[in-house]
Design a protein around this motif. Structure first.
Motif, PDB file in Angstrom:
ATOM      1  N   PHE A 346       0.791  -1.229   0.000  1.00  0.00           N
ATOM      2  CA  PHE A 346       0.000   0.000   0.000  1.00  0.00           C
ATOM      3  C   PHE A 346       0.829   1.288   0.000  1.00  0.00           C
ATOM      4  CE2 PHE A 346      -2.372  -3.146   2.736  1.00  0.00           C
ATOM      5  CZ  PHE A 346      -3.201  -3.591   1.724  1.00  0.00           C
ATOM      6  N   GLY A 347       2.138   1.173   0.086  1.00  0.00           N
ATOM      7  CA  GLY A 347       2.976   2.358   0.225  1.00  0.00           C
ATOM      8  C   GLY A 347       2.906   3.315  -0.942  1.00  0.00           C
ATOM      9  N   THR A 348       2.573   2.799  -2.120  1.00  0.00           N
ATOM     10  CA  THR A 348       2.434   3.668  -3.300  1.00  0.00           C
ATOM     11  C   THR A 348       0.991   3.714  -3.808  1.00  0.00           C
ATOM     12  OG1 THR A 348       3.031   1.841  -4.770  1.00  0.00           O
ATOM     13  CG2 THR A 348       4.820   3.270  -4.018  1.00  0.00           C
ATOM     14  N   ALA A 349       0.050   3.237  -2.989  1.00  0.00           N
ATOM     15  CA  ALA A 349      -1.360   3.245  -3.398  1.00  0.00           C
ATOM     16  C   ALA A 349      -1.877   4.676  -3.462  1.00  0.00           C
ATOM     17  CB  ALA A 349      -2.199   2.435  -2.420  1.00  0.00           C
ATOM     18  N   GLU A 350      -2.581   4.993  -4.518  1.00  0.00           N
ATOM     19  CA  GLU A 350      -3.087   6.352  -4.704  1.00  0.00           C
ATOM     20  C   GLU A 350      -4.055   6.728  -3.574  1.00  0.00           C
ATOM     21  OE1 GLU A 350      -5.374   9.066  -8.100  1.00  0.00           O
ATOM     22  OE2 GLU A 350      -4.881   6.950  -8.480  1.00  0.00           O
ATOM     23  N   GLY A 351      -3.810   7.878  -2.979  1.00  0.00           N
ATOM     24  CA  GLY A 351      -4.707   8.393  -1.955  1.00  0.00           C
ATOM     25  C   GLY A 351      -4.464   7.890  -0.559  1.00  0.00           C
ATOM     26  N   PHE A 352      -3.584   6.893  -0.371  1.00  0.00           N
ATOM     27  CA  PHE A 352      -3.321   6.366   0.959  1.00  0.00           C
ATOM     28  C   PHE A 352      -2.347   7.280   1.695  1.00  0.00           C
ATOM     29  CE2 PHE A 352      -0.802   3.145   3.583  1.00  0.00           C
ATOM     30  CZ  PHE A 352      -1.710   3.153   4.629  1.00  0.00           C
ATOM     31  N   HIS A 353      -2.729   7.721   2.897  1.00  0.00           N
ATOM     32  CA  HIS A 353      -1.854   8.518   3.748  1.00  0.00           C
ATOM     33  C   HIS A 353      -1.616   7.754   5.035  1.00  0.00           C
ATOM     34  CE1 HIS A 353      -2.689  12.775   1.911  1.00  0.00           C
ATOM     35  NE2 HIS A 353      -2.453  11.855   0.990  1.00  0.00           N
ATOM     36  N   PHE A 354      -0.348   7.576   5.392  1.00  0.00           N
ATOM     37  CA  PHE A 354       0.052   6.819   6.576  1.00  0.00           C
ATOM     38  C   PHE A 354       0.996   7.680   7.403  1.00  0.00           C
ATOM     39  CE2 PHE A 354       3.144   3.669   8.413  1.00  0.00           C
ATOM     40  CZ  PHE A 354       2.294   3.173   9.393  1.00  0.00           C
ATOM     41  N   VAL A 355       0.679   7.885   8.675  1.00  0.00           N
ATOM     42  CA  VAL A 355       1.465   8.761   9.536  1.00  0.00           C
ATOM     43  C   VAL A 355       1.983   7.964  10.730  1.00  0.00           C
ATOM     44  CG1 VAL A 355       1.541  10.964  10.771  1.00  0.00           C
ATOM     45  CG2 VAL A 355      -0.087  10.650   8.880  1.00  0.00           C
ATOM     46  N   PRO A 356       3.237   7.491  10.685  1.00  0.00           N
ATOM     47  CA  PRO A 356       3.816   6.795  11.835  1.00  0.00           C
ATOM     48  C   PRO A 356       4.425   7.783  12.826  1.00  0.00           C
ATOM     49  CG  PRO A 356       5.329   6.696   9.987  1.00  0.00           C
ATOM     50  CD  PRO A 356       4.121   7.459   9.501  1.00  0.00           C
ATOM     51  N   PHE A 357       4.112   7.584  14.092  1.00  0.00           N
ATOM     52  CA  PHE A 357       4.688   8.375  15.175  1.00  0.00           C
ATOM     53  C   PHE A 357       5.677   7.505  15.946  1.00  0.00           C
ATOM     54  CE2 PHE A 357       0.783  10.446  14.123  1.00  0.00           C
ATOM     55  CZ  PHE A 357       0.976  11.789  14.397  1.00  0.00           C
ATOM     56  N   THR A 358       6.521   8.130  16.744  1.00  0.00           N
ATOM     57  CA  THR A 358       7.453   7.369  17.567  1.00  0.00           C
ATOM     58  C   THR A 358       7.802   8.151  18.821  1.00  0.00           C
ATOM     59  OG1 THR A 358       9.532   6.127  17.562  1.00  0.00           O
ATOM     60  CG2 THR A 358       9.565   8.300  16.522  1.00  0.00           C
ATOM     61  N   ILE A 359       8.185   7.415  19.856  1.00  0.00           N
ATOM     62  CA  ILE A 359       8.781   8.044  21.041  1.00  0.00           C
ATOM     63  C   ILE A 359      10.240   7.630  21.148  1.00  0.00           C
ATOM     64  CG2 ILE A 359       8.413   8.551  23.493  1.00  0.00           C
ATOM     65  CD1 ILE A 359       5.693   7.532  23.354  1.00  0.00           C
ATOM     66  N   ASP A 360      10.732   6.941  20.122  1.00  0.00           N
ATOM     67  CA  ASP A 360      12.126   6.502  20.060  1.00  0.00           C
ATOM     68  C   ASP A 360      12.870   7.427  19.102  1.00  0.00           C
ATOM     69  OD1 ASP A 360      14.536   5.242  19.754  1.00  0.00           O
ATOM     70  OD2 ASP A 360      13.704   3.280  19.236  1.00  0.00           O
ATOM     71  N   GLU A 361      13.603   8.385  19.638  1.00  0.00           N
ATOM     72  CA  GLU A 361      14.276   9.387  18.806  1.00  0.00           C
ATOM     73  C   GLU A 361      15.292   8.788  17.846  1.00  0.00           C
ATOM     74  OE1 GLU A 361      15.241  13.390  20.347  1.00  0.00           O
ATOM     75  OE2 GLU A 361      14.909  12.504  22.325  1.00  0.00           O
ATOM     76  N   THR A 362      15.800   7.585  18.164  1.00  0.00           N
ATOM     77  CA  THR A 362      16.857   7.018  17.332  1.00  0.00           C
ATOM     78  C   THR A 362      16.362   6.667  15.937  1.00  0.00           C
ATOM     79  OG1 THR A 362      16.446   4.713  18.018  1.00  0.00           O
ATOM     80  CG2 THR A 362      17.918   6.041  19.401  1.00  0.00           C
TER      81      THR A 362
END
Length: 469
Positions: A346-362
């Motif tokens: 799905f990474g190049t699927a049209e219209g798909f937006h994915f927002v990963p968050f993290t608390i690991d600064e590395t």
């Protein structure tokens, strides 16, 4: 109003005067822009009903685990703070505990937000908050809260909030959102967010009963795993019809897994019967993160992921006070390999937006920025929870920009239940962005004209772009 540092126009800006001047010029372009808050935890019913705010402690202290966890660490029992609905002490006594410890918050992000709230929202002199002034400051805030002009809808307007997203159970009827959307006198946008964690995690209290209710109400007559998937799809569609733009997932890790239907059904059945192992529960959650992405491609909901938190780290505290009581602790999380099944399909699927968050600064520079620097679906989640602090926000911007530039981030996320802290949090973010850009201008890495374009994009256009607003 006081002469507090909370009103100093140079707060959080660079100490070097030339760079500070550039930062102030950049800040002036965005400090009065409306607030876009696409992820948070304010209750929509509070705005729909326009109910008066509660007492100072119940509003500002007891539900804010940023605050209560530090008080607890320094010796104040949680029952003395009315955490988890406990009532051993009065709200005034909670406030006294806080005032005794006010200096302990110097240098913390929560101390910065509280100082700004006290001064800019409630008109206190933050320098005079102490054990000796506890009763008088409590009374001053209580008087402000009792003012008929200080009700949630008016405060929403006063704070210049344009968009506020809530976090909602999949079976919520969203009546509060419907009421607000139909009210011509309310000009803001309050958007529901689909949050299915309690229907995906086998160890969530009441998992089987809750999931069965979901299937019975929205599974189109199907049973078992097939009814479960159909019900998820139907309820997501219901949220879209009521204005939702995103689905949020507080997953244990960033792991995603593509299972065939037979394997997924077997895990689901074990979860419903209570016989699944920890490893099987983790595998099912990873599979459902893949399924949630598949559904987002179809229905258009932005998918946000908030992994990497050991929830309810202290068993005794959880048993007595429940969740969100201050002992959720971050752990190291990886993304590159974990997200590959999801992004492969799905990474190049049209219209798909994915927002990963993290608390690991590395992982900001090592994994998340490179992923966002290739996949058109990936937007970099803003510094979150333990990282939404001034120095951490600067580190974030330094870590991701050299790989992904400025266009691939989500915009600021306040992620808060503390309604009165929203303007302080957004103000801090805008000042940090101005500071970072001013340094690049001073070092002749970008022009001031370009920095002016970038800061407006970061503050206003980025959240609209990432969250399809």
């Amino acid at each position: 109003m006081t002469s507090s540092i909370a009103t100093d126009p140079n707060r959080l800006l660079p100490a070097e005067t030339g760079t500070r001047t550039i930062a102030r010029n950049l800040l002036a372009l965005v400090e009065d822009l409306p607030i876009i808050s696409p992820h948070g935890h304010v209750d929509a019913a509070m705005l729909a009903d326009n109910t008066p705010f509660p007492d100072p402690a119940t509003l500002l202290i007891s539900p804010d685990h940023y605050v209560t966890r530090l008080l607890h660490a320094n010796g104040v029992p949680l029952e003395q703070l009315r955490v988890g609905g406990t009532t051993e002490v009065s709200p005034r006594e909670v406030w006294r505990h806080f005032c005794r410890a006010w200096k302990d918050f110097d240098g913390t992000a929560s101390g910065y937000w509280l100082r700004s709230e006290f001064v800019n929202v409630f008109g206190l002199d933050d320098a005079k908050i102490s054990e000796e002034t506890a009763d008088s400051t409590y009374d001053a805030i209580a008087s402000r809260l009792a003012d008929p002009d200080f009700r949630p809808r008016q405060v929403f307007s006063d704070f210049n909030i344009e968009v506020l997203a809530t976090t909602d159970d999949p079976l919520d009827d969203l009546s509060a959102h419907a009421l607000l959307a139909a009210d011509d006198t309310f000009t803001g946008r309050v958007l529901p967010t689909f949050r299915p964690d309690a229907y995906i995690k086998f160890d969530a209290a009441g998992f089987a009963e809750r999931v069965q209710k979901l299937i019975d109400s929205a599974g189109d007559g199907k049973s078992g795993y097939a009814g479960y998937i159909r019900a998820m799809e139907n309820r997501r569609r219901y949220f879209v019809e009521h204005g939702a733009v995103s689905a949020d997932h507080g997953s244990k890790t960033a792991q995603t897994l593509k299972l065939d239907e037979a394997a997924a059904r077997e895990l689901f059945d074990k979860g419903m019967s209570g016989s699944a192992t920890v490893e099987e529960a983790d595998a099912f959650e990873a599979h459902m993160m893949y399924e949630m992405a598949r559904m987002s491609v179809v229905d258009g909901l932005v998918m946000t992921m908030h992994p990497g938190v050991f929830r309810n780290h202290h068993p005794g505290t959880f048993e007595r006070f429940g969740g969100d009581s201050g002992h959720d602790i971050p752990f190291a999380t990886t993304y590159t390999e974990a997200l590959r099944p999801l992004l492969a399909d799905f990474g190049t699927a049209e219209g798909f937006h994915f927002v990963p968050f993290t608390i690991d600064e590395t992982v900001f520079s090592r994994e998340i920025a490179p992923l966002a620097g290739f996949y058109p679906s990936v937007y970099i989640g803003a510094p979150w929870w333990f990282l939404d602090a001034p120095d951490a926000m600067l580190r974030f911007r330094s870590a991701v920009t050299e790989t992904a530039g400025f266009s691939r981030s989500s915009g600021f996320i306040d992620d808060t239940r503390a309604f009165c802290s929203i303007p302080a949090r957004h103000d801090a973010s805008r000042r940090i962005e101005a500071s970072f850009l001013a340094r690049l201008v001073a070092e002749r890495r970008i022009t001031e004209d370009r920095a002016a374009e970038i800061i407006v994009d970061i503050v206003d256009a980025a959240p609209r772009r990432a969250f399809k607003l």
